[in-house]
Structure formats: structure tokens, C-alpha cells
Design an enzyme around this catalytic site. Structure first.
Site, PDB file in Angstrom:
ATOM      1  N   LEU A 128       5.363 -10.629   1.920  1.00  0.00           N
ATOM      2  CA  LEU A 128       5.492 -11.581   1.042  1.00  0.00           C
ATOM      3  C   LEU A 128       5.452 -12.422   1.475  1.00  0.00           C
ATOM      4  O   LEU A 128       6.110 -12.960   2.798  1.00  0.00           O
ATOM      5  CB  LEU A 128       7.403 -11.567   0.738  1.00  0.00           C
ATOM      6  N   SER A 154       0.572  -1.321   0.054  1.00  0.00           N
ATOM      7  CA  SER A 154      -0.575   0.169   0.255  1.00  0.00           C
ATOM      8  C   SER A 154       0.501   0.712   0.086  1.00  0.00           C
ATOM      9  O   SER A 154       2.506   1.101  -0.235  1.00  0.00           O
ATOM     10  CB  SER A 154      -1.347   0.044   1.168  1.00  0.00           C
ATOM     11  N   LEU A 163      -3.390   1.245   7.436  1.00  0.00           N
ATOM     12  CA  LEU A 163      -3.896   2.674   6.198  1.00  0.00           C
ATOM     13  C   LEU A 163      -3.126   2.699   4.859  1.00  0.00           C
ATOM     14  O   LEU A 163      -2.109   2.001   4.297  1.00  0.00           O
ATOM     15  CB  LEU A 163      -3.205   3.880   6.630  1.00  0.00           C
ATOM     16  N   TYR A 209      16.513 -10.217   2.477  1.00  0.00           N
ATOM     17  CA  TYR A 209      15.940  -9.080   1.985  1.00  0.00           C
ATOM     18  C   TYR A 209      16.969  -7.991   1.326  1.00  0.00           C
ATOM     19  O   TYR A 209      17.175  -6.796   0.141  1.00  0.00           O
ATOM     20  CB  TYR A 209      14.909  -8.263   2.482  1.00  0.00           C
ATOM     21  N   HIS A 267       3.205  -5.183   2.715  1.00  0.00           N
ATOM     22  CA  HIS A 267       3.032  -5.595   4.110  1.00  0.00           C
ATOM     23  C   HIS A 267       3.259  -6.909   4.281  1.00  0.00           C
ATOM     24  O   HIS A 267       3.959  -7.380   5.560  1.00  0.00           O
ATOM     25  CB  HIS A 267       1.902  -5.702   4.332  1.00  0.00           C
TER      26      HIS A 267
END
Length: 205
Positions: free
Chosen positions: A122, A95, A109, A166, A120
């Protein structure tokens, strides 16, 4: 031109030859491998994969089913699913966020005027793990974000043991995240998605 046709890395990828009928004619089959944005109709499949992936590790899910539906209704264009013969095997849900760092409010939000994409979650289906699918999906997702004119960077938060994964995807740690979930603490990480003008000129964006 459709958005999908303009983004070559989201087009279906045929990984094996189509099946043929006894008469030699090709039968209709689903693409062997397909990447596309998710829709609210995918929410249950998403949640089933996420629940199995996270409950056993952290005891909770980044997104519950109603939150998945919430984001897939508000900003489906910030999601990406990997389908094998029509079956969801991995996904990302994001988002928009409008601040430099994530806060507790970022968990629920979507800020339409934001320029940071908050990733948010994976997750990869258990039968497809240890095959590099998470890295491939993240690469495709970041390529996709580079074609969105409003996206400037991607943000995520993860537990310590996921930081090396990451980092291999190109994210850099920003330090401890302000967000907590129960007793869990997180590292916040960032990846720029601008400054790749040559790639954008040559990717069909």
C-alpha cells in the site's frame, strides 16, 4: 450489471462541482476522485510512487517493476488504485495465497485457488500523505474483498513501526513473519473478510 456498478464503494466520487464553460454549459472533466482496479498500463505510475515511498525508508521496494506487471497481469482484480482527476495518488496490490501463514514464496506467487489475499504493498504519493488517504483506501479495499466469493481473509507483513497503522485498519498481529528481505524482519498481520453477512446483503455484492 458490471462489476463496478455492483460495488458502490468503487464508483467515482465527485468531490467538487463540474467546471462550466463561459456559456454555462458543462465541459467534460475527469472524475474528481475515482477508485478502480489497476491494469498493466498503470505499472510505471505504481512503481514511481512505490519507489519514492519505500526506498528512503527501507532501501528497497516490496515489488519491483517487473513484479508489479506480473501481478497486474495475473490478478488485476486484487488491486485498487485511487485516482484524482486521472492521476494515480495511492494504490494497493494483492494476490492470492493458499496457506495459513506467509512464506518466502508468497513474495512472487499468485495461488489462484487460495482464499487468503496477500496485500503486497500500500503506498500513497508523497504530495497526498498525512491526509488519511491510506486508511480510506484500505477500508475501500477490504469492503471490495468482502464482495469476492473466494476471499476469506487478508494477510500482510509490515515493519514494527507500521503495526499501529494496520491495527487501526482492523488488522491483528499474528507474530513474527517467516519472510525476510535482506536484513529486514516483519510482523505478519491478518484481517477477516468473511462473517459480515449483513454488510454483504446491503452493499450490492
Amino acid at each position: 450489471m458490471s462489476a463496478l456498478s455492483a460495488l458502490p464503494f468503487l464508483k467515482p466520487v465527485q468531490l467538487r462541482s463540474p467546471r462550466s464553460s463561459p456559456g454555462g454549459q458543462r465541459r467534460h472533466t475527469l472524475p474528481a476522485s475515482e477508485f478502480r482496479c489497476l491494469s498493466p498500463e498503470d505499472a510505471v505510475s505504481v512503481f514511481e510512487i512505490e519507489r519514492e515511498a519505500f526506498i528512503s525508508v527501507s532501501g528497497d521496494c516490496p515489488l519491483h517493476l517487473d513484479e508489479i506487471r506480473h501481478f497486474l497481469n495475473l490478478c488485476p482484480e486484487l488491486s485498487l488504485g485511487w485516482f484524482e482527476e486521472g492521476r494515480l495518488v495511492a494504490f494497493i496490490i494483492g494476490s492470492l495465497w493458499d496457506q495459513d501463514r506467509l512464506s518466502q514464496a508468497a513474495l512472487t506467487l499468485h495461488k489462484p485457488r487460495g482464499t487468503a489475499v496477500h496485500i503486497h504493498v500500500l503506498a500513497v504519493h508523497r504530495t497526498f500523505r498525512q491526509q488519511g488517504k491510506g486508511s480510506i483506501l484500505m477500508w475501500r479495499y477490504l469492503q471490495y474483498l468482502r464482495c469476492l466469493p473466494f476471499a476469506r481473509r487478508a494477510l500482510l507483513m509490515c515493519e514494527d513501526f507500521l503495526v499501529p497503522f494496520y491495527q487501526k485498519c482492523g488488522f491483528k498481529a499474528l507474530g513474527p513473519c517467516e519472510v525476510t528481505v535482506g536484513e529486514l524482519a516483519f510482523i505478519e498481520m491478518q484481517h477477516p473478510v468473511r462473517g459480515h453477512a449483513f454488510m454483504r446483503r446491503n452493499s450490492g455484492c
